[in-house]
Design an enzyme around this catalytic site. Structure first.
Site, PDB file in Angstrom:
ATOM      1  N   ASP A   1       6.486   0.848   3.299  1.00 39.40           N
ATOM      2  CA  ASP A   1       6.182   1.567   2.047  1.00 39.40           C
ATOM      3  C   ASP A   1       6.033   3.064   2.332  1.00 39.40           C
ATOM      4  O   ASP A   1       6.450   3.903   1.534  1.00 39.40           O
ATOM      5  CB  ASP A   1       4.871   1.062   1.430  1.00 39.40           C
ATOM      6  CG  ASP A   1       4.883  -0.444   1.214  1.00 39.40           C
ATOM      7  OD1 ASP A   1       5.975  -1.018   1.085  1.00 39.40           O
ATOM      8  OD2 ASP A   1       3.785  -1.040   1.188  1.00 39.40           O
TER       9      ASP A   1
HETATM   10  C1  26A Z   1       5.322 -10.061  -5.456  1.00 43.01           C
HETATM   11  N1  26A Z   1       4.697  -9.757  -4.185  1.00 43.01           N
HETATM   12  C2  26A Z   1       4.655 -10.831  -3.229  1.00 43.01           C
HETATM   13  C3  26A Z   1       4.214  -8.490  -3.918  1.00 43.01           C
HETATM   14  C4  26A Z   1       3.593  -8.120  -2.696  1.00 43.01           C
HETATM   15  C5  26A Z   1       3.211  -6.781  -2.529  1.00 43.01           C
HETATM   16  N2  26A Z   1       3.412  -5.843  -3.467  1.00 43.01           N
HETATM   17  C6  26A Z   1       3.990  -6.249  -4.604  1.00 43.01           C
HETATM   18  N3  26A Z   1       4.384  -7.513  -4.846  1.00 43.01           N
HETATM   19  N4  26A Z   1       3.252  -8.792  -1.568  1.00 43.01           N
HETATM   20  C7  26A Z   1       2.693  -7.893  -0.718  1.00 43.01           C
HETATM   21  N5  26A Z   1       2.665  -6.686  -1.310  1.00 43.01           N
HETATM   22  C8  26A Z   1       2.132  -5.430  -0.785  1.00 43.01           C
HETATM   23  O1  26A Z   1       2.899  -5.031   0.303  1.00 43.01           O
HETATM   24  C9  26A Z   1       2.134  -4.027   0.950  1.00 43.01           C
HETATM   25  C10 26A Z   1       2.608  -3.848   2.360  1.00 43.01           C
HETATM   26  O2  26A Z   1       3.920  -3.422   2.381  1.00 43.01           O
HETATM   27  C11 26A Z   1       0.726  -5.527  -0.261  1.00 43.01           C
HETATM   28  O3  26A Z   1      -0.206  -5.298  -1.291  1.00 43.01           O
HETATM   29  C12 26A Z   1       0.685  -4.453   0.819  1.00 43.01           C
HETATM   30  O4  26A Z   1      -0.089  -3.332   0.445  1.00 43.01           O
END
Ligand code: 26A
Length: 344
Positions: free
Chosen positions: A299
């Protein structure tokens, strides 16, 4: 009202904790993955609350990117859309966003809690299990409200987390169509292997709008598998995605694959000349002792890269800003950025 960068994603609060491999095994979780929680995963969200060293930090992949971009850019450069509940968790997210000056235009759900992600850290790996809750209820109609659509109209660059394909592909398409029509820049991140695997149709509907597609090597491999490309060669996979049909033919599509500490790869395809431009960019490795955790590294890369584009930097420079911001973020706990602010 500037807000040059408009982002859309799933706002989540991260419950981050170190766990043993046996804890991951108990729930059949992979060491390095991101998944949507199934009913059998729900006890995790209770259990982590009782674990030693639990850290509650702002998360949500695209929100981390939006925070990172605003961290680097002048005030009022970035606005972020997503859906949250009416609770202390949402207050925590707003507080974290405020610390870098990120403006949000959340859709607020009256009786659904803010989404949570259990970030289970095991050494250099992280397994992310997400209960989207309120984040799952984002609707395109929120963007179409006049007070929000003015941000869309004012935006020059759009950044969409691929994770949002599980929530509202229609919202992504709405923004994509606007960007293509106005010759604005549209960036998508594949976010996790399960997106090309299980949300293939939604992804395929949105890719035509993308000028830039960012993903890591395991997401690229999952893409190749679900699209039956018959190759594991990253350059070939990138070439395939770069040359897919495009809504706005005035801009080439550029595909960017990160590979952890290995060089980042970019492949751009120019429709008029039918030529690919392929380049690799070395990562400046960070001493292992300086790494706090790699949750949110991707990110942060996307944040630096996107901020570079907002500032009008070229591809190579923007990728370098991405590498630099990722290396700063992995020295922090969770998907965060250091204070006092560093400059590139
Ligand atoms: C729909 N899903 C599974 C998700 C996520 C996500 N953000 C949005 N949608 N699953 C994990 N994360 C975020 O990824 C970040 C790390 O790259 C987590 O909240 C974490 O901050």
């Amino acid at each position: 009202m500037s807000y040059e960068l408009v982002c859309l994603g799933n706002p989540l609060l991260d419950l981050q904790v170190d766990v043993e491999k046996s804890y991951l095994d108990k729930y059949s979780l992979k060491e390095n993955d991101a998944i949507l929680a199934e009913p059998n995963h729900m006890p995790i969200f209770e259990e982590v609350l009782g674990m030693n060293g639990l850290k509650i930090v702002a998360g949500g992949a695209a929100q981390n990117t939006a925070r990172g971009a605003q961290y680097l850019l002048p005030a009022k450069s970035v606005i972020y859309f997503g859906s949250v509940g009416k609770d202390v968790y949402a207050d925590k997210l707003i507080e974290a966003n405020k610390s870098v000056g990120l403006e949000t235009a959340y859709m607020v759900q009256d009786d659904i809690a803010t989404g949570k992600c259990a970030a289970l850290i095991n050494g250099v790996n992280r397994s992310l299990v997400t209960d989207l809750a309120a984040a799952n209820h984002f609707k395109p109609s929120h963007l179409e409200k006049p007070e929000n659509w003015k941000f869309v109209e004012g935006g020059k660059i759009f950044y969409i987390g691929g994770f949002h394909l599980t929530v509202s592909p229609a919202a992504i398409e709405l923004l994509g169509k606007h960007a293509a029509k106005e010759n604005k820049t549209f960036i998508m991140n594949l976010s996790a292997p399960f997106i090309p695997e299980f949300f293939k149709d939604a992804l395929d509907r949105c890719v035509p709008y993308a000028d830039y597609i960012i993903c890591n090597e395991s997401e690229a491999a999952a893409y190749a598998k679900s699209h039956e490309l018959g190759t594991e060669d990253l350059t070939k996979i990138a070439e395939y995605i770069a040359a897919l049909p495009k809504a706005n033919s005035a801009k080439p599509r550029t595909v960017i694959f990160t590979q952890g500490t290995e060089s980042t790869l970019s492949v751009a395809y120019d429709t008029s000349s039918k030529k690919y431009t392929t380049t690799t960019y070395p990562v400046h490795p960070l001493e292992a002792s300086k790494i706090a955790d790699t949750n949110g590294a991707g990110d942060a890369f996307a944040a630096g890269f996107t901020a570079g584009l907002v500032e009008g930097k070229d591809l190579a420079k923007s990728i370098d800003v991405g590498h630099w911001l990722a290396s700063l973020s992995i020295q922090e706990i969770g998907p965060s950025y250091p204070f006092p602010k560093q400059t590139y």
